[in-house]
Design a protein around this motif. Structure first.
Motif, PDB file in Angstrom:
ATOM      1  N   ARG A  60       0.988  -1.198  -0.045  1.00  0.00           N
ATOM      2  CA  ARG A  60      -0.009   0.046   0.045  1.00  0.00           C
ATOM      3  C   ARG A  60       1.168   1.149  -0.010  1.00  0.00           C
ATOM      4  O   ARG A  60       2.190   1.072   0.273  1.00  0.00           O
ATOM      5  N   ASP A  61       0.209   2.294  -0.396  1.00  0.00           N
ATOM      6  CA  ASP A  61       1.018   3.595   0.016  1.00  0.00           C
ATOM      7  C   ASP A  61       0.384   4.365   1.094  1.00  0.00           C
ATOM      8  O   ASP A  61      -0.786   4.468   1.239  1.00  0.00           O
ATOM      9  N   PHE A  62       1.519   4.649   1.730  1.00  0.00           N
ATOM     10  CA  PHE A  62       1.319   5.704   3.009  1.00  0.00           C
ATOM     11  C   PHE A  62       1.476   6.961   2.411  1.00  0.00           C
ATOM     12  O   PHE A  62       2.609   7.412   2.057  1.00  0.00           O
ATOM     13  N   VAL A  63       0.587   7.856   2.383  1.00  0.00           N
ATOM     14  CA  VAL A  63       0.522   9.182   1.851  1.00  0.00           C
ATOM     15  C   VAL A  63       0.599  10.265   2.972  1.00  0.00           C
ATOM     16  O   VAL A  63      -0.281  10.282   3.986  1.00  0.00           O
ATOM     17  N   ILE A  64       1.705  11.126   3.031  1.00  0.00           N
ATOM     18  CA  ILE A  64       1.882  12.038   4.118  1.00  0.00           C
ATOM     19  C   ILE A  64       1.776  13.641   3.404  1.00  0.00           C
ATOM     20  O   ILE A  64       2.525  13.726   2.454  1.00  0.00           O
ATOM     21  N   GLU A  65       0.865  14.533   3.699  1.00  0.00           N
ATOM     22  CA  GLU A  65       0.766  15.688   3.431  1.00  0.00           C
ATOM     23  C   GLU A  65       1.289  16.845   4.345  1.00  0.00           C
ATOM     24  O   GLU A  65       0.864  16.610   5.443  1.00  0.00           O
ATOM     25  N   VAL A  66       2.169  17.545   3.951  1.00  0.00           N
ATOM     26  CA  VAL A  66       2.820  18.730   4.655  1.00  0.00           C
ATOM     27  C   VAL A  66       2.628  19.845   4.260  1.00  0.00           C
ATOM     28  O   VAL A  66       2.533  20.115   2.852  1.00  0.00           O
ATOM     29  N   SER A  67       2.487  20.942   5.107  1.00  0.00           N
ATOM     30  CA  SER A  67       2.142  22.202   4.576  1.00  0.00           C
ATOM     31  C   SER A  67       3.351  23.122   3.712  1.00  0.00           C
ATOM     32  O   SER A  67       3.387  23.974   3.329  1.00  0.00           O
ATOM     33  N   GLN A  68       4.749  22.408   4.305  1.00  0.00           N
ATOM     34  CA  GLN A  68       5.885  23.353   3.762  1.00  0.00           C
ATOM     35  C   GLN A  68       7.040  22.087   3.866  1.00  0.00           C
ATOM     36  O   GLN A  68       6.833  21.091   4.477  1.00  0.00           O
ATOM     37  N   PHE A  69       8.143  22.471   3.172  1.00  0.00           N
ATOM     38  CA  PHE A  69       9.448  21.468   3.378  1.00  0.00           C
ATOM     39  C   PHE A  69       9.818  21.794   4.827  1.00  0.00           C
ATOM     40  O   PHE A  69      10.144  22.912   5.343  1.00  0.00           O
ATOM     41  N   GLU A  70      10.036  20.556   5.394  1.00  0.00           N
ATOM     42  CA  GLU A  70      10.278  20.475   6.814  1.00  0.00           C
ATOM     43  C   GLU A  70      10.693  19.159   7.165  1.00  0.00           C
ATOM     44  O   GLU A  70      10.478  18.379   6.259  1.00  0.00           O
ATOM     45  N   TYR A  88       5.551  18.382  -4.859  1.00  0.00           N
ATOM     46  CA  TYR A  88       5.424  19.651  -4.208  1.00  0.00           C
ATOM     47  C   TYR A  88       4.584  20.444  -5.206  1.00  0.00           C
ATOM     48  O   TYR A  88       4.831  20.458  -6.405  1.00  0.00           O
ATOM     49  N   TYR A  89       3.695  21.339  -4.833  1.00  0.00           N
ATOM     50  CA  TYR A  89       3.337  22.506  -5.622  1.00  0.00           C
ATOM     51  C   TYR A  89       4.246  23.625  -5.752  1.00  0.00           C
ATOM     52  O   TYR A  89       4.379  24.428  -4.542  1.00  0.00           O
ATOM     53  N   LYS A  90       5.025  23.897  -6.806  1.00  0.00           N
ATOM     54  CA  LYS A  90       5.650  24.951  -6.929  1.00  0.00           C
ATOM     55  C   LYS A  90       4.878  26.202  -6.644  1.00  0.00           C
ATOM     56  O   LYS A  90       3.943  26.384  -6.837  1.00  0.00           O
ATOM     57  N   GLN A  91       5.500  27.328  -6.277  1.00  0.00           N
ATOM     58  CA  GLN A  91       4.874  28.486  -5.869  1.00  0.00           C
ATOM     59  C   GLN A  91       4.525  28.973  -7.239  1.00  0.00           C
ATOM     60  O   GLN A  91       5.243  29.126  -8.344  1.00  0.00           O
ATOM     61  N   GLY A  92       3.233  29.575  -7.237  1.00  0.00           N
ATOM     62  CA  GLY A  92       2.336  29.926  -8.449  1.00  0.00           C
ATOM     63  C   GLY A  92       2.113  28.930  -9.594  1.00  0.00           C
ATOM     64  O   GLY A  92       1.522  29.168 -10.603  1.00  0.00           O
ATOM     65  N   GLU A  93       2.089  27.546  -9.077  1.00  0.00           N
ATOM     66  CA  GLU A  93       1.770  26.496  -9.903  1.00  0.00           C
ATOM     67  C   GLU A  93       0.744  25.651  -9.415  1.00  0.00           C
ATOM     68  O   GLU A  93       0.592  25.560  -8.106  1.00  0.00           O
ATOM     69  N   GLN A 124      10.620  26.804  -2.701  1.00  0.00           N
ATOM     70  CA  GLN A 124       9.288  27.509  -2.438  1.00  0.00           C
ATOM     71  C   GLN A 124       8.164  26.992  -2.597  1.00  0.00           C
ATOM     72  O   GLN A 124       8.167  26.550  -3.827  1.00  0.00           O
ATOM     73  N   THR A 125       7.240  26.862  -2.002  1.00  0.00           N
ATOM     74  CA  THR A 125       5.809  25.986  -2.327  1.00  0.00           C
ATOM     75  C   THR A 125       4.671  27.195  -2.210  1.00  0.00           C
ATOM     76  O   THR A 125       4.698  28.068  -1.613  1.00  0.00           O
ATOM     77  N   GLU A 126       3.734  26.505  -2.653  1.00  0.00           N
ATOM     78  CA  GLU A 126       2.213  27.116  -2.587  1.00  0.00           C
ATOM     79  C   GLU A 126       1.702  27.351  -1.278  1.00  0.00           C
ATOM     80  O   GLU A 126       2.358  26.290  -0.446  1.00  0.00           O
ATOM     81  N   LYS A 127       0.940  28.052  -0.710  1.00  0.00           N
ATOM     82  CA  LYS A 127       0.615  28.097   0.508  1.00  0.00           C
ATOM     83  C   LYS A 127      -0.713  27.492   0.642  1.00  0.00           C
ATOM     84  O   LYS A 127      -1.785  27.773   0.382  1.00  0.00           O
TER      85      LYS A 127
END
Length: 186
Positions: A60-70, A88-93, A124-127
């Motif tokens: 199975r895939d264990f998916v972890i969602e994070v609000s920013q790189f850390e 990740y979602y690049k800033q502005g994409e 840098q990621t999207e917020k």
């Protein structure tokens, strides 16, 4: 900060085939009158062993969602857990971009039974809550299931088959537990 975690893409791992179970039970492979019953024992034994070891045998895939790189720590299913991808979602994409595997390192965590992901670069990621999506592959493919787990399942299948009418005799199987103890997650 980890904002969500979940499982997806679970695939059934065949640990013991019907033919293997019938051979273990010393039944002829051409006889099919009890195939459904034996398959039920196979499924039950696998579920019992997953419950005993407190881990998934199925992949199975264990998916972890994070609000920013850390730095991210997560509990492992077993030592063979692998980070499959980090996107990740690049800033502005609005489309996910895959982070190069050379941009992060996966190490054993400080706490036993965990792994830690550290990043060499942090674009840098999207917020957003799911700005970084980490996918960890867990479980075993059929050809890689450890032999002691398979043998423990065969022992349980034999117990269920031999004592199917005498429920007072079915119970704790010390040999099956002993075989699985090294894989148990407490």
């Amino acid at each position: 900060m980890v904002t969500d975690s979940y499982y997806k893409n679970q695939e059934v791992t065949v640990c013991v085939t019907l033919a293997q179970a019938k051979k273990h039970l010393k039944l002829r492979s051409g006889e099919s009158s009890e195939d459904e019953l034996i398959q039920g024992y196979i499924d039950s034994a696998k579920e019992d062993r997953q419950n005993y070891i407190n881990r998934s045998i199925d992949t199975r895939d264990f998916v972890i969602e994070v609000s920013q790189f850390e730095t991210v720590s997560f509990a492992v299913n077993y030592d063979n857990d692998e980070v499959n991808s980090i996107q990740y979602y690049k800033q502005g994409e609005t489309a996910l971009t895959t982070l190069d595997a050379d941009s992060y390192k996966v190490r054993p965590g400080i706490v036993v039974g965990t792994k830690t992901i550290t990043f060499k670069e942090t674009p840098q990621t999207e917020k957003r809550d799911d700005a970084v999506v980490i996918v960890v592959k867990q479980g075993w493919v059929s050809s890689k299931v450890p032999a002691p787990l398979k043998q423990a399942m065969l022992l349980l299948i034999g117990d269920q088959y031999e004592r199917r009418e005498d429920r007072g005799e079915i119970g704790y199987n010390r040999a099956a537990d002993a075989l699985c103890r090294p894989y148990r997650k407490f």
